[in-house]
Enzyme design. Structure first.
Site, PDB file in Angstrom:
ATOM      1  N   HIS A 189       0.826  -1.212   0.000  1.00 31.13           N
ATOM      2  CA  HIS A 189       0.000   0.000   0.000  1.00 31.13           C
ATOM      3  C   HIS A 189       0.856   1.256   0.000  1.00 31.13           C
ATOM      4  O   HIS A 189       2.033   1.252   0.356  1.00 31.13           O
ATOM      5  CB  HIS A 189      -0.982   0.002   1.175  1.00 31.13           C
ATOM      6  CG  HIS A 189      -0.353   0.095   2.539  1.00 31.13           C
ATOM      7  ND1 HIS A 189      -0.025   1.295   3.134  1.00 31.13           N
ATOM      8  CD2 HIS A 189      -0.001  -0.867   3.441  1.00 31.13           C
ATOM      9  CE1 HIS A 189       0.478   1.070   4.335  1.00 31.13           C
ATOM     10  NE2 HIS A 189       0.515  -0.240   4.548  1.00 31.13           N
TER      11      HIS A 189
ATOM     12  N   CYS B 247       2.461  -5.133   6.820  1.00 38.65           N
ATOM     13  CA  CYS B 247       2.239  -4.842   5.402  1.00 38.65           C
ATOM     14  C   CYS B 247       3.455  -4.133   4.808  1.00 38.65           C
ATOM     15  O   CYS B 247       4.341  -3.689   5.535  1.00 38.65           O
ATOM     16  CB  CYS B 247       0.993  -3.980   5.223  1.00 38.65           C
ATOM     17  SG  CYS B 247      -0.560  -4.857   5.531  1.00 38.65           S
TER      18      CYS B 247
END
Length: 225
Positions: A127, A146
């Site tokens: 992301h 992440c």
């Protein structure tokens, strides 16, 4: 040890794929064995490491909600709400009756303007991020697991390149729209999150620090051989 980790990967990685080398804090798009796009990334902290895995990217989500994991809610969000009852509103967050928390799309969202999804049981993905300053650091292990990417627009263009309706202008507009929109990839793209602290580059050996201590544990398991 690193050669052994290569053997853990599939025999055929594919002619086109993404690879994230966790301790090198780097993402490469590989085509026919050569990197055609590379960028810095931020990976997980030692307490919340980015997992090693092989998967297939299926979806790009523009202007995403951040559905906040319960572990983060309990450890980080709720203490801040107790200290400041207006915390949720100030940070564009909301909660439902079941205790699920999410951050709204738009300015300040922790996922930035786009996320790249490859379904996995670790619930990790790539992301964007509003915290660009972290990319200036040499060691970039700061996330909850992440992978934050330094150049989300070129990456979105790359993974959507066989869908010509997604022009650069349309991608930019979707990233800035403030309304979540999911786009399925026409062809899922293999992605590998790997842990290599040593590799060959044009005949020279390159090395990076063992940020998670995996080399040390691997050597201990092998009995020091």
């Amino acid at each position: 040890m690193n050669m052994e980790r290569w053997r853990w990967l599939p025999d055929d990685l594919g002619s086109r794929y993404l690879i994230v080398n966790i301790p090198a804090f780097r993402l490469d798009a590989i085509e026919n064995g050569k990197s055609v796009l590379d960028m810095k990334v931020v990976t997980g902290k030692k307490a919340s490491p980015t997992p090693v895995l092989a998967d297939r990217m299926t979806t790009v989500v523009f202007s995403p909600y951040w559905n906040i994991p319960q572990g983060i809610v309990q450890k980080e969000i709720l203490p801040k709400v107790e200290a400041d009852p207006g915390y949720l509103g100030k940070n564009h967050m909301e909660a439902d009756a079941n205790g699920n928390y999410r951050q709204l799309p738009g300015r300040g969202n922790s996922l930035g303007q786009v996320k790249f999804v490859f379904p996995n049981h670790f619930n990790v993905y790539l992301h964007d991020t509003p915290t660009q300053s972290l990319f200036e650091r040499i060691e970039r292990d700061f996330s909850h697991g992440c992978v934050r990417v330094d150049e989300p627009l070129p990456l979105a263009q790359y993974v959507l390149r066989d869908q010509p309706e997604w022009t650069e202008e349309k991608i930019k507009a979707a990233m800035a729209a403030g309304t979540e929109r999911s786009v399925a990839l026409k062809q899922p793209l293999p992605i590998y999150l790997v842990y290599f602290t040593a590799w060959e580059n044009n005949g020279a050996l390159e090395t990076v620090p063992d940020v998670y201590g995996i080399d040390r544990r691997h050597l201990a398991t092998a009995g020091g051989q």
